[in-house]
Design a protein around this motif. Sequence first.
Motif, PDB file in Angstrom:
ATOM      1  N   ILE A 250     -21.413  55.592  16.490  1.00 46.74           N
ATOM      2  CA  ILE A 250     -20.607  55.403  15.158  1.00 46.74           C
ATOM      3  C   ILE A 250     -20.780  53.898  14.599  1.00 46.74           C
ATOM      4  CG2 ILE A 250     -18.178  55.111  14.381  1.00 46.74           C
ATOM      5  CD1 ILE A 250     -17.245  56.935  16.817  1.00 46.74           C
ATOM      6  N   HIS A 251     -21.384  53.895  13.457  1.00 43.85           N
ATOM      7  CA  HIS A 251     -21.960  52.585  13.011  1.00 43.85           C
ATOM      8  C   HIS A 251     -20.897  51.811  12.167  1.00 43.85           C
ATOM      9  CE1 HIS A 251     -26.032  53.967  14.136  1.00 43.85           C
ATOM     10  NE2 HIS A 251     -25.632  55.085  13.797  1.00 43.85           N
ATOM     11  N   PRO A 252     -21.001  50.576  12.511  1.00 41.40           N
ATOM     12  CA  PRO A 252     -19.917  49.653  11.737  1.00 41.40           C
ATOM     13  C   PRO A 252     -20.553  49.417  10.350  1.00 41.40           C
ATOM     14  CG  PRO A 252     -21.362  48.392  13.218  1.00 41.40           C
ATOM     15  CD  PRO A 252     -21.514  49.782  13.521  1.00 41.40           C
ATOM     16  N   SER A 253     -19.599  49.046   9.412  1.00 43.03           N
ATOM     17  CA  SER A 253     -20.057  48.846   8.232  1.00 43.03           C
ATOM     18  C   SER A 253     -20.656  47.273   7.822  1.00 43.03           C
ATOM     19  CB  SER A 253     -18.806  48.869   7.058  1.00 43.03           C
ATOM     20  OG  SER A 253     -17.806  47.701   7.648  1.00 43.03           O
ATOM     21  N   VAL A 254     -20.589  46.530   8.991  1.00 46.26           N
ATOM     22  CA  VAL A 254     -21.166  45.064   9.058  1.00 46.26           C
ATOM     23  C   VAL A 254     -22.220  44.871  10.094  1.00 46.26           C
ATOM     24  CG1 VAL A 254     -19.553  44.142   7.480  1.00 46.26           C
ATOM     25  CG2 VAL A 254     -19.227  44.031   9.870  1.00 46.26           C
ATOM     26  N   TRP A 255     -23.095  44.233   9.983  1.00 42.36           N
ATOM     27  CA  TRP A 255     -24.196  44.430  10.837  1.00 42.36           C
ATOM     28  C   TRP A 255     -23.978  43.499  12.059  1.00 42.36           C
ATOM     29  CZ3 TRP A 255     -25.619  39.459  12.921  1.00 42.36           C
ATOM     30  CH2 TRP A 255     -25.457  38.599  12.192  1.00 42.36           C
ATOM     31  N   TRP A 256     -22.884  42.529  12.111  1.00 39.51           N
ATOM     32  CA  TRP A 256     -22.465  41.856  13.068  1.00 39.51           C
ATOM     33  C   TRP A 256     -21.591  42.398  14.107  1.00 39.51           C
ATOM     34  CZ3 TRP A 256     -17.328  40.683  12.768  1.00 39.51           C
ATOM     35  CH2 TRP A 256     -16.660  40.720  11.468  1.00 39.51           C
ATOM     36  N   ARG A 257     -21.070  43.548  13.750  1.00 38.56           N
ATOM     37  CA  ARG A 257     -20.091  44.352  14.814  1.00 38.56           C
ATOM     38  C   ARG A 257     -20.756  45.518  15.423  1.00 38.56           C
ATOM     39  NH1 ARG A 257     -15.766  44.736  10.391  1.00 38.56           N
ATOM     40  NH2 ARG A 257     -14.221  43.164  11.020  1.00 38.56           N
ATOM     41  N   PRO A 258     -20.411  45.475  16.732  1.00 41.61           N
ATOM     42  CA  PRO A 258     -21.381  46.278  17.666  1.00 41.61           C
ATOM     43  C   PRO A 258     -21.108  47.874  17.369  1.00 41.61           C
ATOM     44  CG  PRO A 258     -19.465  45.550  18.848  1.00 41.61           C
ATOM     45  CD  PRO A 258     -19.631  44.705  17.516  1.00 41.61           C
ATOM     46  N   ALA A 259     -21.738  48.790  17.588  1.00 41.88           N
ATOM     47  CA  ALA A 259     -21.676  50.227  17.282  1.00 41.88           C
ATOM     48  C   ALA A 259     -20.885  50.673  18.421  1.00 41.88           C
ATOM     49  CB  ALA A 259     -22.891  50.871  17.096  1.00 41.88           C
ATOM     50  N   TYR A 260     -20.183  51.792  18.253  1.00 37.11           N
ATOM     51  CA  TYR A 260     -19.709  52.468  19.402  1.00 37.11           C
ATOM     52  C   TYR A 260     -20.598  53.660  19.730  1.00 37.11           C
ATOM     53  CZ  TYR A 260     -15.124  49.975  18.899  1.00 37.11           C
ATOM     54  OH  TYR A 260     -14.126  48.862  18.614  1.00 37.11           O
ATOM     55  N   ARG A 261     -20.847  53.504  21.024  1.00 45.14           N
ATOM     56  CA  ARG A 261     -21.788  54.771  21.429  1.00 45.14           C
ATOM     57  C   ARG A 261     -21.422  55.433  22.576  1.00 45.14           C
ATOM     58  NH1 ARG A 261     -27.094  52.689  19.866  1.00 45.14           N
ATOM     59  NH2 ARG A 261     -26.886  50.726  19.000  1.00 45.14           N
TER      60      ARG A 261
END
Length: 289
Positions: A250-261
């Motif tokens: 699940i990808h965040p809308s901003v680059w600096w937040r980590p994705a949930y894998r």
Amino acid sequence: MATRTGTGLGQPDAESPDASYAIVAGLYVAVLLAPLAVLVLSRATSNGGILYLGFLAAITGFATVTGSIVSRTSGLAVSLGGRTAAWLLAVLPFVWFIGVLGVVSMGTEPPGITVGLAIVSTIGGMFLGLFLTTMSRTRYAAAVLIGAEEFVEWEARWPRRWRRLSLGGMVVAGVVGVAGVIVQLVWSDLSWAGNLYLLFFLWTPFAGATNPRTFRVTDVGLVVERPLQQRIRPWSEFASYTLTDTALIIHPSVWWRPAYRSDRGDIEDLDAAVKALERILGDDEYTAR
């Protein structure tokens, strides 16, 4: 589908006084401020016993006053848990360590007890800050989820590759940290090596990488649960999802937040999870919230 009507996870009412939260908040502030009181006292006496008693008295005083204020402030935990900057609670204690390094680098010799106080304040404050942040976010999530509609739930660990990287990093940090302390003890000229023990604390957040997390897709946001911790993120903070051969991401809308894998093999009902994410992330009504 399910609708939540309680606060979840056995948490107290979000707006009611919370004794456990007040105690942790009081100790957190006390650990940060008590060293200042001891440094002031050290100007009047160098007696170790008196300074120790002064430290205990300062801890007790600051903790009591702060705990009393927090316990009388309704909704403080919920308000703090809803802010992204809550993670700064775990970072703020490092001001002590950085401050001491700054003073030493300028050629000034701080009082002998300063280093010990800085270590206690940094380490103790970091762990209390992490605990306080966790408690705040859990209480915020419980408050937001009252009456929320839940679409699907799954339990999964990080993907295998990420688990291996995390474990490898922790092993390396542990070995290097211990080696640094040994080097300092054997060769006193290499005193800087002793600071490598800080690698232990940098890898602390990854300690639970091999443990499964529980994900809940609700109409108000994505809920992520770990033991004793519950966090919710609104859908506006997510852009999309990806299903690979090994993971659901699940990808965040901003680059600096980590994705949930999530490890794909751990998800019991993968089709239901994908269908719920497609429904949510493909609907502007949810992602604009």
